[in-house]
Motif scaffolding. Structure first.
Motif, PDB file in Angstrom:
ATOM      1  N   MET A  87       9.733  12.388   6.740  1.00 37.50           N
ATOM      2  CA  MET A  87       9.073  12.726   7.875  1.00 37.50           C
ATOM      3  C   MET A  87       7.997  12.175   8.502  1.00 37.50           C
ATOM      4  SD  MET A  87      11.407  15.019   8.716  1.00 37.50           S
ATOM      5  CE  MET A  87      12.622  13.988   7.794  1.00 37.50           C
ATOM      6  N   TYR A  88       7.340  11.200   7.591  1.00 34.17           N
ATOM      7  CA  TYR A  88       6.053  10.386   8.003  1.00 34.17           C
ATOM      8  C   TYR A  88       6.288   9.397   9.275  1.00 34.17           C
ATOM      9  CZ  TYR A  88       2.461  11.390   4.529  1.00 34.17           C
ATOM     10  OH  TYR A  88       1.601  11.993   4.090  1.00 34.17           O
ATOM     11  N   ASP A  89       7.751   8.954   9.508  1.00 34.34           N
ATOM     12  CA  ASP A  89       8.102   8.077  10.200  1.00 34.34           C
ATOM     13  C   ASP A  89       9.571   8.031  10.629  1.00 34.34           C
ATOM     14  OD1 ASP A  89       8.412   5.814  11.958  1.00 34.34           O
ATOM     15  OD2 ASP A  89       7.367   4.396  10.815  1.00 34.34           O
ATOM     16  N   PRO A  90       9.997   8.131  11.766  1.00 35.25           N
ATOM     17  CA  PRO A  90      11.471   8.531  12.100  1.00 35.25           C
ATOM     18  C   PRO A  90      12.267   7.097  11.627  1.00 35.25           C
ATOM     19  CG  PRO A  90      10.210   9.279  13.767  1.00 35.25           C
ATOM     20  CD  PRO A  90       9.098   8.833  13.063  1.00 35.25           C
ATOM     21  N   ALA A  91      11.359   6.051  11.646  1.00 35.59           N
ATOM     22  CA  ALA A  91      12.119   4.738  11.246  1.00 35.59           C
ATOM     23  C   ALA A  91      13.091   4.745  10.081  1.00 35.59           C
ATOM     24  CB  ALA A  91      10.839   3.528  11.115  1.00 35.59           C
ATOM     25  N   SER A  92      12.707   5.645   8.981  1.00 34.02           N
ATOM     26  CA  SER A  92      13.447   5.858   7.850  1.00 34.02           C
ATOM     27  C   SER A  92      14.844   6.727   7.930  1.00 34.02           C
ATOM     28  CB  SER A  92      12.527   6.455   6.666  1.00 34.02           C
ATOM     29  OG  SER A  92      11.884   7.594   7.165  1.00 34.02           O
ATOM     30  N   TRP A  93      14.811   7.439   8.835  1.00 35.38           N
ATOM     31  CA  TRP A  93      15.567   8.526   9.205  1.00 35.38           C
ATOM     32  C   TRP A  93      17.248   8.134   8.837  1.00 35.38           C
ATOM     33  CZ3 TRP A  93      14.052  12.301  13.901  1.00 35.38           C
ATOM     34  CH2 TRP A  93      12.773  12.771  13.337  1.00 35.38           C
ATOM     35  N   PHE A  94      17.430   6.934   9.225  1.00 40.38           N
ATOM     36  CA  PHE A  94      18.905   6.598   9.193  1.00 40.38           C
ATOM     37  C   PHE A  94      19.278   6.611   7.355  1.00 40.38           C
ATOM     38  CE2 PHE A  94      18.651   4.864  13.537  1.00 40.38           C
ATOM     39  CZ  PHE A  94      19.937   5.169  13.969  1.00 40.38           C
ATOM     40  N   GLU A  95      18.299   5.900   6.805  1.00 43.39           N
ATOM     41  CA  GLU A  95      18.459   5.765   5.581  1.00 43.39           C
ATOM     42  C   GLU A  95      18.025   7.229   4.949  1.00 43.39           C
ATOM     43  OE1 GLU A  95      15.367   3.453   3.584  1.00 43.39           O
ATOM     44  OE2 GLU A  95      16.542   3.123   1.778  1.00 43.39           O
ATOM     45  N   PHE A  96      17.525   8.081   5.356  1.00 39.41           N
ATOM     46  CA  PHE A  96      17.406   9.293   4.725  1.00 39.41           C
ATOM     47  C   PHE A  96      18.559  10.360   4.837  1.00 39.41           C
ATOM     48  CE2 PHE A  96      15.785  13.912   5.523  1.00 39.41           C
ATOM     49  CZ  PHE A  96      15.397  14.027   4.106  1.00 39.41           C
ATOM     50  N   ALA A  97      19.113   9.988   5.983  1.00 36.80           N
ATOM     51  CA  ALA A  97      20.440  10.825   6.176  1.00 36.80           C
ATOM     52  C   ALA A  97      21.418  10.275   5.168  1.00 36.80           C
ATOM     53  CB  ALA A  97      21.028  10.603   7.669  1.00 36.80           C
ATOM     54  N   GLN A  98      21.509   8.924   4.983  1.00 41.59           N
ATOM     55  CA  GLN A  98      22.399   8.538   3.957  1.00 41.59           C
ATOM     56  C   GLN A  98      22.200   9.111   2.573  1.00 41.59           C
ATOM     57  OE1 GLN A  98      25.392   6.576   4.996  1.00 41.59           O
ATOM     58  NE2 GLN A  98      25.882   7.231   2.868  1.00 41.59           N
ATOM     59  N   TYR A  99      20.909   9.107   2.265  1.00 42.55           N
ATOM     60  CA  TYR A  99      20.493   9.494   1.316  1.00 42.55           C
ATOM     61  C   TYR A  99      20.998  10.885   0.789  1.00 42.55           C
ATOM     62  CZ  TYR A  99      17.216  12.050  -2.310  1.00 42.55           C
ATOM     63  OH  TYR A  99      16.641  12.717  -3.009  1.00 42.55           O
TER      64      TYR A  99
END
Length: 536
Positions: free
Chosen positions: A330-342
């Motif tokens: 949640m620190y940076d939405p830039a990681s959200w595609f990867e987080f969703a896949q995770y």
């Protein structure tokens, strides 16, 4: 501010570059500081900062013109003739000396983030306009990195990390014993500095730096825990401030319950923004699924011991690991595609999720708790109080249940063997120029309520700028906020009160680390990967 292990903030699994390292010339200049010198013996008289003696040094990237130095300060400012330590400093020299405004001191948060590394990142991380007009000055706060780093027994760090979520009175007793043993090891391995790590001591150090720079007034940019330094500096030294930007704010007025409540609500709201983004983004791996219900399902499976990942041996994911993973992304939405896949892989028991989980954090050395436990009074009377908190938080946040950061702050400080030297209090700022306070509306580490409350406490001297998106560190998340910050630091012109900057959402996986930064590199994931906060 920064949880798997609970004492290290989860870091983004893909980075633009590795954690900043110190170049050869800097190593030679700082000498023993880089390996952690012992505290110096008492001197005949109080240390006199004088003018800082700068020497040329080189950044790890080779970019920019830098100078490095050290400055001697007392371990205990109440005993200025006593033992001393040396603070490590550096500065990026203004690229247009003829138009130089002065020194801009910076701090990236933590507690435990390196201000020296932050300054070394300046050519890639700050706008050309700031680089042109300011000497960008970084310093490693006392007990951090090159400034007599706090050292603690690594086995005791590990032992404590396994006890931070007690589920019984007996487990709470074990936690208290582990905390006490860990804190005593920090004192034995570091010396008396461990008892003087509070923010009140840091701001005294910062004013010694101001004097050493020969500046009557300084400009300051602090993010996350760095805002706590700035707030309290403005409170103690209002007439020594030229300009101050506080980005992603701490709230030092909070008691133990309000600290938990506000952090937990921020976690729940931030994850809710992620879930809503997935629902409207066709390229999100969870598009078409209820991301809130999925997290709840994963949590329940983890609590029952049924969320098991393949491997040799298999790994049973804990609720704490799941919460820590969500918190970090949640620190940076830039990681959200990867987080969703995770999360999708985790639900399916895919091997890739086990690999991602294993890369999320490492134990860290260890200024975080020595600062936090001297700045906040977190002791609770019994396990019953802790259990009551946990139940109330789960009602406030039915999906994510609690903030892993706030919870481990609370549990990690139980029975800590140093005094609360800088107890929470409402800010009393009077006589500064206008201070620019910025916060994102959905900040998992330093909630929006903290920023708005800090601005209210500062009062007429504060202007609050709101970034309506998600994340931590507005300067790199929002071009609108970055422009306002640059304009203010350069000209002292603030945006109008109650100005809002529009939210920016990731549009495609290929754009993860692009658009909002405007070509600048966000240094916070690297700088704070070894600390807890940002930390605020």
């Amino acid at each position: 501010m920064s949880s798997h292990p609970p004492l290290a903030r989860p870091v983004a699994r893909h980075r633009r570059r590795g954690r900043l390292a110190v170049g050869t010339l800097v190593t030679a200049l700082f000498g023993q500081l880089l390996t952690g010198t012992a505290v110096a013996a008492p001197t005949a008289g109080a240390p006199s900062p004088g003018r800082i003696a700068w020497e040329p040094c080189e950044s790890p990237s080779g970019q920019g013109t830098f100078e490095c130095a050290t400055l001697t300060v007392p371990v205990n400012w109440k005993k200025p003739r006593g033992a001393t330590i040396d603070l490590a400093l550096n500065r990026h020299v203004a690229t247009n000396p003829a138009r130089r405004i002065g020194s801009l001191l910076i701090n990236p948060g933590g507690p435990g983030g390196s201000g020296v590394d932050f300054a070394f990142s300046a050519p890639e991380s700050f706008s050309p306009a700031l680089l042109e007009r300011f000497d960008i000055v970084g310093f490693d706060p006392r007990g951090v990195a090159r400034s007599n780093p706090v050292r603690c027994d690594g086995d005791l760090v590990t032992a404590q990390s396994e006890l931070l979520y007690p589920d019984s009175a007996a487990a709470f007793t074990s936690l208290r014993r582990a905390n006490r043993a860990l804190g005593k090891s920090c004192r034995a391995l570091t010396g008396p500095l461990v008892d003087h790590m509070d923010t009140g001591s840091v701001i005294r150090d910062m004013d010694a730096i101001r004097a050493g720079l020969g500046e009557k007034r300084i400009s300051y940019y602090g993010v996350s825990y760095g805002t706590g330094i700035g707030q309290q500096y403005a409170e103690r030294y209002p007439h020594r401030v030229r300009a101050m930007t506080l980005d992603s704010n701490m709230d030092h007025s909070l008691g133990r319950w309000d600290y938990q409540r506000t952090e937990t609500v921020a976690m729940e709201e931030s994850y809710g923004q992620f879930a809503d983004w997935c629902a409207r983004t066709s390229t999100c791996a969870l598009h078409g699924r209820d991301a809130r219900a999925l997290f709840d399902s994963l949590y329940r499976r983890a609590a029952a011991g049924e969320l098991v990942l393949p491997g040799d041996p298999p790994h049973a994911v804990t609720t704490q690991e799941l919460q820590g993973a969500a918190f970090g992304d949640m620190y940076d939405p830039a990681s959200w595609f990867e987080f969703a896949q995770y999360l999708a892989d985790l639900d399916a028991g895919a091997p890739s999720s086990a690999e991602s989980l294993g890369r999320r954090g490492e134990p860290t050395q260890f200024p975080y708790l020595p600062v936090t436990c001297q700045d906040y009074d977190f002791d609770v009377a019994s396990y019953n109080t802790l259990a009551r908190y946990e139940r109330k938080l789960a009602r406030l946040a039915p999906v994510t249940r609690l903030s892993s950061l706030a919870w481990t702050d609370l549990t990690g400080c139980q029975n800590w063997p140093t005094e609360v030297a800088n107890p929470p209090h409402r800010l009393r700022v009077d006589g500064t120029p206008t201070i620019l306070v910025t916060n994102s509306r959905y900040d998992v580490a330093t909630p929006y309520s903290w920023g708005s409350n800090a601005a209210r406490q500062i009062g007429r001297e504060a202007v609050l700028l709101t970034y309506d998106g998600v994340g931590h560190g507005d300067y790199w998340l929002s071009p609108c906020a970055r422009k306002a910050i640059d304009t203010y630091l350069l000209t002292l012109k603030t945006p109008r009160k109650n100005t809002h900057c529009p939210a920016i959402w990731p549009a495609a996986p290929s754009a993860q680390r692009q658009s909002p930064s405007g070509g600048l590199t966000n240094p916070l994931p690297d700088l704070l990967s070894t600390g807890r906060l940002g930390q605020p």
